[in-house]
Design an enzyme around this catalytic site. Structure first.
Site, mmCIF file in Angstrom:
data_model
loop_
_atom_site.group_PDB
_atom_site.id
_atom_site.type_symbol
_atom_site.label_atom_id
_atom_site.label_comp_id
_atom_site.label_asym_id
_atom_site.label_seq_id
_atom_site.Cartn_x
_atom_site.Cartn_y
_atom_site.Cartn_z
ATOM 1 C CD GLU A 271 5.911 -0.180 8.017
ATOM 2 O OE1 GLU A 271 5.792 0.243 7.330
ATOM 3 O OE2 GLU A 271 4.562 -0.254 8.881
ATOM 4 C CG HIS A 292 7.572 -15.799 -18.892
ATOM 5 N ND1 HIS A 292 8.196 -16.330 -20.323
ATOM 6 C CD2 HIS A 292 6.531 -15.950 -18.707
ATOM 7 C CE1 HIS A 292 7.091 -17.306 -20.219
ATOM 8 N NE2 HIS A 292 6.596 -17.619 -19.871
ATOM 9 C CE LYS A 406 5.721 7.957 7.985
ATOM 10 N NZ LYS A 406 4.497 8.466 9.469
HETATM 11 O O1 PA5 Z 1 2.224 -0.494 10.171
HETATM 12 C C1 PA5 Z 1 1.941 0.418 10.679
HETATM 13 O O2 PA5 Z 1 1.463 0.804 11.217
HETATM 14 C C2 PA5 Z 1 1.936 1.333 9.411
HETATM 15 O O3 PA5 Z 1 2.694 0.722 7.933
HETATM 16 C C3 PA5 Z 1 0.664 1.989 8.699
HETATM 17 O O4 PA5 Z 1 -0.309 1.401 8.105
HETATM 18 C C4 PA5 Z 1 0.673 3.067 7.808
HETATM 19 O O5 PA5 Z 1 2.154 3.852 7.835
HETATM 20 C C5 PA5 Z 1 -0.313 4.341 7.279
HETATM 21 O O6 PA5 Z 1 -0.497 4.879 8.655
HETATM 22 P P1 PA5 Z 1 -1.614 5.205 9.727
HETATM 23 O O7 PA5 Z 1 -2.786 4.959 9.268
HETATM 24 O O8 PA5 Z 1 -1.404 6.581 10.855
HETATM 25 O O9 PA5 Z 1 -1.845 6.376 8.657
#
Ligand code: PA5
Length: 415
Positions: A271, A292, A406
């Protein structure tokens, strides 16, 4: 605490190429742009924070046999990684005095949810809902299930006593906690989701599982104080390999306890770096199991891969292979060898085979699986990830691309 070794990549890059990567700009960006963010989390861990976490955890331990942690991404993976790494991947089924920890809200499967409910059975439980934004759909749906179940089992007062909220200051979840009377802990607003494992997000479930969170944070602090040299070296080596066409990084470890740290690492790097048409694809392999399954592809598939091995100097336990005349087959001479020697030999053998097959191998070495080394490694990875992203010219924070699915989902569901 984390030692970086690039020897296994020297057929593919030179030390000078790695040293030539300019890390001064990324480092100064890190300092100026993110001075008060996650970079300061280890030094910001103080007695008040520790006490807030420990008293919440103690109450949960006293009242519940099971803790359900609701969350996804950075609000899920870090806690699970820490518990598996420090305690065990079999934490829930090993004999212990602390509650089982089950995770939900990390998918949209009704079947998974039903199975978690079945696993709780008649046992007393509490729920810790974790969401930085307080509005993530997976978490929000699971919260509805568990809120209604808590209310039904314990009544409105019991619900208040057993629902714990972890979220950003001012988020819809904190507002809910304030209006309906749930205990809550606030995340530092400047710390992003996937950089939050060493905040209340990861610390509460860890403390409930009986992990020494002071030791974990001391490990993170030691890595913070150790400086940026090792993190820069790893980040620069990755970027040199990427520029040479090695587009996939396979993190690999010979300890199954590491598996969820690998999952957490995938989110952190994926990310943070995968933006604007570039980014190393992060994959994880659990060795020797995955030798494996993926071994063939790694050895002889498309040469776009490099590996990063994580290893530990000292095993926590080291049983010897029983033997003598117990079992006669072609490996009978293995009797009396200790498992650590065998596992280490496998790592040496795999490293050589993969290098010979055209796969560069970077190595990260830690003293042993412990709370301190988890804290150190988590901090090391967050730091190197941010530096690596900045070297490649992308902002490691934010994840605009995640919004696309989303938006579609909300439209399909008419929300
Ligand atoms: O790194 C990030 O900010 C995202 O991947 C969040 O961890 C994930 O989308 C979950 O979001 P939230 O903690 O707002 O529920």
């Amino acid at each position: 605490m984390v030692k970086v070794n690039i020897d296994g990549a020297l057929n593919f890059l030179t030390e000078n190429e790695v040293r030539a990567i300019d890390t001064s700009k990324p480092l100064s960006e890190l300092k100026t742009l993110f001075e008060n963010g996650w970079t300061k989390v280890p030094s910001g861990y103080n007695e008040k924070l520790a006490n807030d976490v420990k008293s919440m955890a103690k109450k949960i331990q006293n009242e519940s046999e099971v803790l359900i942690v609701l969350g996804i991404g950075g609000s899920y993976l870090g806690a699970r990684a820490a518990i598996e790494y420090i305690k065990s991947p079999n934490y829930n089924i090993l004999p212990k005095k602390t509650p089982d920890i089950l995770f939900a809200g990390n998918n949209l499967s009704g079947e998974y949810l039903e199975q978690i409910i079945e696993l709780i059975g008649d046992r007393d439980y509490s729920v810790n809902v974790v969401s930085k934004s307080g509005s993530t759909i997976e978490t929000a749906i699971s919260l509805r299930f568990f809120k209604s179940m808590l209310k039904e089992k314990y009544g409105p007062e019991g619900l208040k006593d057993r629902l714990y909220i972890t979220s950003d200051i001012g988020s819809p979840l904190i507002k809910l906690a304030e209006s309906e009377g749930y205990a809550y802990l606030e995340m530092p607003p400047e710390v992003g989701g996937r950089y939050s494992v060493l905040t209340v997000v990861g610390l509460v479930p860890c403390a409930v599982a009986g992990i020494d969170i002071d030791e974990m944070m001391a490990g993170a602090l030691a890595e913070f104080e150790n400086g940026t040299e090792d993190a820069c070296y790893y980040a620069a080596a990755r970027q040199v390999l990427y520029r040479k066409g090695k587009k996939i990084e396979m993190l690999a470890c010979f300890e199954p306890a590491f598996r969820f740290t690998g999952e957490w690492w995938k989110q952190l790097f994926g990310e943070s770096e995968g933006k604007e048409g570039i980014g190393i694809f992060p994959a994880y392999a659990d060795y020797s199991a995955d030798l494996h399954s993926l071994g063939q592809l790694i050895q002889e598939g498309e040469r776009t891969l490099f590996e990063t091995f994580v290893s530990f100097n000292e095993p926590r336990v080291n049983p010897k292979v029983p033997g003598g005349d117990l079992h006669k087959d072609k490996i009978a001479a293995i009797a009396g060898f200790d498992m650590n020697k065998i596992n280490e030999s496998a790592a040496i053998a795999v490293k050589k085979a993969h290098i010979d097959g055209g796969v560069p191998v970077l190595e990260l070495c830690l003293p042993k699986l412990s709370a301190a080394s988890f804290g150190a490694l988590a901090y090391f990875f967050m730091r190197s990830c941010a530096i690596s992203s900045l070297i490649s010219g992308v902002n490691p924070f934010g994840q605009p691309g995640v919004e696309a699915y989303k938006k579609n989902l909300f439209a399909i569901l008419g929300l």
